[in-house]
Design a protein around this motif. Structure first.
Motif, mmCIF file in Angstrom:
data_model
loop_
_atom_site.group_PDB
_atom_site.id
_atom_site.type_symbol
_atom_site.label_atom_id
_atom_site.label_comp_id
_atom_site.label_asym_id
_atom_site.label_seq_id
_atom_site.Cartn_x
_atom_site.Cartn_y
_atom_site.Cartn_z
ATOM 1 N N HIS A 72 0.721 -1.095 0.061
ATOM 2 C CA HIS A 72 -0.048 0.215 -0.082
ATOM 3 C C HIS A 72 0.826 1.400 0.031
ATOM 4 N N ALA A 73 1.881 1.275 0.889
ATOM 5 C CA ALA A 73 2.762 2.365 0.930
ATOM 6 C C ALA A 73 3.696 2.555 0.012
ATOM 7 N N GLY A 74 4.370 1.571 -0.644
ATOM 8 C CA GLY A 74 5.534 1.700 -1.549
ATOM 9 C C GLY A 74 5.158 1.376 -2.766
ATOM 10 N N ALA A 75 4.033 0.419 -3.306
ATOM 11 C CA ALA A 75 4.009 0.029 -4.542
ATOM 12 C C ALA A 75 2.550 0.664 -5.207
ATOM 13 N N GLY A 76 2.003 1.573 -4.342
ATOM 14 C CA GLY A 76 0.558 2.205 -4.770
ATOM 15 C C GLY A 76 -0.535 1.333 -5.053
ATOM 16 N N LEU A 77 -0.586 0.150 -4.115
ATOM 17 C CA LEU A 77 -1.373 -0.577 -4.375
ATOM 18 C C LEU A 77 -2.837 -0.365 -3.655
ATOM 19 N N SER A 78 -3.886 -0.204 -4.099
ATOM 20 C CA SER A 78 -5.061 0.344 -3.554
ATOM 21 C C SER A 78 -5.758 -0.675 -2.690
ATOM 22 N N ALA A 79 -6.573 -0.415 -1.654
ATOM 23 C CA ALA A 79 -7.165 -1.432 -0.885
ATOM 24 C C ALA A 79 -7.887 -2.494 -1.604
ATOM 25 N N GLY A 80 -8.577 -1.923 -2.859
ATOM 26 C CA GLY A 80 -9.596 -2.802 -3.434
ATOM 27 C C GLY A 80 -8.672 -3.878 -4.490
ATOM 28 N N ALA A 81 -7.524 -3.159 -4.819
ATOM 29 C CA ALA A 81 -6.666 -4.055 -5.504
ATOM 30 C C ALA A 81 -6.002 -5.162 -4.587
ATOM 31 N N LEU A 86 -16.915 -2.679 2.024
ATOM 32 C CA LEU A 86 -16.244 -2.065 3.377
ATOM 33 C C LEU A 86 -15.171 -1.451 3.596
ATOM 34 N N LEU A 87 -14.343 -1.579 2.665
ATOM 35 C CA LEU A 87 -12.796 -1.300 2.861
ATOM 36 C C LEU A 87 -12.546 0.273 2.672
ATOM 37 N N HIS A 88 -13.699 0.619 1.858
ATOM 38 C CA HIS A 88 -13.396 2.300 1.731
ATOM 39 C C HIS A 88 -13.501 3.030 3.207
ATOM 40 N N HIS A 89 -14.220 2.412 4.006
ATOM 41 C CA HIS A 89 -14.252 3.188 5.312
ATOM 42 C C HIS A 89 -13.276 2.601 6.341
ATOM 43 N N GLY A 90 -12.384 1.667 5.895
ATOM 44 C CA GLY A 90 -11.109 1.085 6.902
ATOM 45 C C GLY A 90 -11.797 -0.528 6.988
ATOM 46 N N TYR A 91 -10.774 -0.986 7.931
ATOM 47 C CA TYR A 91 -10.703 -2.512 8.124
ATOM 48 C C TYR A 91 -11.682 -2.884 9.323
ATOM 49 N N GLN A 92 -12.036 -2.012 10.176
ATOM 50 C CA GLN A 92 -12.909 -2.295 11.293
ATOM 51 C C GLN A 92 -14.163 -3.153 10.856
#
Length: 446
Positions: A50-59, A387-393
């Motif tokens: 997520h931080a280094g490769a630009g991977l989105s939560a959906g991807a 649901l991941l757009h609102h976080g992982y909780q």
């Protein structure tokens, strides 16, 4: 009322290895490579991508789904071509392919290529898992149940080792180094498991005995009616209805477990780091692995006193609590307790479910249960993706809820469960313990 089963006939131990602990170590190494590293190293690496490769939560969820689709395809091979499950060559090929896919992940930023690599890794992981588990259930049939349990602990060892690698590399390297290090670890484990003996091939004598047992059941139908459950030694498909309803409940529970546990198994580290930035998430994942190492053996020892359906129900409830804690409470204490509860149960659930399927002598139970588990794992990331757009909780709360439904199915499994199968040989029915039990492990079941 408790019933103490008699020791199983030693005739079935002819294929047992001379050194059971060596067999356990080789199977543990295979499971550590195929599952602990090949599958679960993605969990601690995901925040780095997520931080280094630009991977989105959906991807990230899509890559997880790719791996689980591949796992399903590999499990289907075990169902459609059971002879391959007895192939040492296929085990070795799968270990090499898995290691190669890990090493290839840093070579590109193309999400489509990552998808293909994780898909292929899933196929290899499933084949390694089915071959290793079938080997354990075949060669350690007459040994105490805690021996296969320690082999299953290899998954936890792989999780802990790969998680520790990522935790150590994180301050000084990026996501690429994490993948390369995991590939090197998988290669070492592949070498350690290279000579694992797959499931023994059925012999003509065994086939003859199975036929004779079937004829004996038909000739003694009245006597068999008085027993709890009657099966042939090889569980011919004509006897499947006798255990069908219990296997259906088991299949439903294990499939739902696949949905719930994989959400936590994929996003637990990211969820913890979202609320507590820093090394807490990675450290919790290492703790998951450490808790998982002895879990299967401990659950097997508990099986001396309680029945597997009871233990399966308890493990699922405990796991649901562990998954929900980081979402409902948050903070370091909840994260660490969650890691222990999750690690102590998710492999134990697999051990208990697969051993229960083998106990019921349902045809190809390992492959069928693994396939259902795989379908659940595919559905898990897809269900929580919105649901991941609102976080992982919210995803963790949903996962805990699904695991609780799996516990309900396990409660149904308990109703009238045939704790002691009856095998008919010639004309005399004899009580026999479950395939992974021995006289040393046999005890009262409640």
């Amino acid at each position: 009322m408790s019933v103490r089963p008699l020791r199983a006939s030693p005739a079935g131990s002819a294929g047992a290895p001379h050194s059971p602990w060596r067999h356990v170590a080789q199977a543990a190494a295979a499971l550590a490579a195929g599952m602990g590293v090949g599958r679960f190293v993605y969990t601690p690496i995901l925040p780095l991508m997520h931080a280094g490769a630009g991977l989105s939560a959906g991807a990230g969820a899509n890559l997880a789904t790719a791996n689980y689709i591949g796992y399903l395809l590999g499990a289907l091979v075990g169902i459609l071509a059971p002879a391959l499950v007895r192939s040492r060559a296929l085990l070795r090929i799968s270990l090499v392919v898995l290691t190669g896919t890990l090493a290839a992940m840093p070579a590109t930023h193309d999400t489509a290529v990552w998808f293909a690599l994780r898909l292929l890794a899933g196929v290899a992981s499933a084949l390694i898992f089915v071959i290793a588990v079938s080997s354990l259930l075949s060669h350690l049939r007459e040994y105490p149940a805690h021996l296969p349990g320690w082999a299953f602990g290899g998954v936890g060892a792989g999780i802990a080792l790969s998680g520790l690698l990522v935790l150590v590399l994180r301050p000084v390297a990026d996501w690429r180094a994490a993948w390369w290090a995991s590939a090197a670890l998988a290669a070492v484990l592949a070498v350690a498991s290279w000579n694992l003996r797959p499931e023994a091939r059925p012999t003509t004598t065994q086939a003859t005995q199975a036929t004779q047992a079937t004829q004996a059941i038909q000739a003694n139908a009245d006597r068999a009616h008085e027993a709890t459950t009657v099966t042939a030694a090889a569980a011919d498909s004509s006897h499947a209805p006798r255990t069908h309803r219990w296997f259906t409940a088991l299949f439903a529970s294990y499939t739902l477990e696949g949905v719930g546990y994989i959400i936590a198994g994929t996003f637990l580290v990211a969820a913890i780091e979202q609320s507590s930035p820093g090394p807490l998430g990675g450290g919790a994942w290492v703790l998951v692995g450490l808790a998982a190492v002895p879990s299967s053996a401990l659950w097997a020892r508990l099986g001396r006193r309680w029945s597997r359906p009871d233990l399966l129900l308890a493990a699922l409830v405990v796991q649901a609590v562990g998954i929900a804690l980081p979402a409902l409470i948050g903070g370091a204490p909840a994260a660490l307790v969650s890691a222990v509860l999750f690690g102590a149960t998710f492999i134990g659930v697999s051990t208990l479910a697969l051993a229960t399927g083998a106990h019921l002598e349902f045809p190809r139970s390992v492959a069928l249960l693994t396939a259902g588990y795989s379908v659940g794992q595919i559905l898990g990331p897809l269900v929580v993706a919105p649901l991941l757009h609102h976080g992982y909780q919210q995803a963790l709360v949903l996962a805990a809820s699904v695991v609780l439904v799996a516990a309900v199915a396990a409660a149904v499994l308990r109703i009238g469960f045939p704790h002691h199968m009856v095998v008919v040989r010639a004309t005399a029915p004899v009580r026999q313990p479950a395939p992974t039990e021995s006289a040393a492990d046999a005890g009262s079941h409640r």
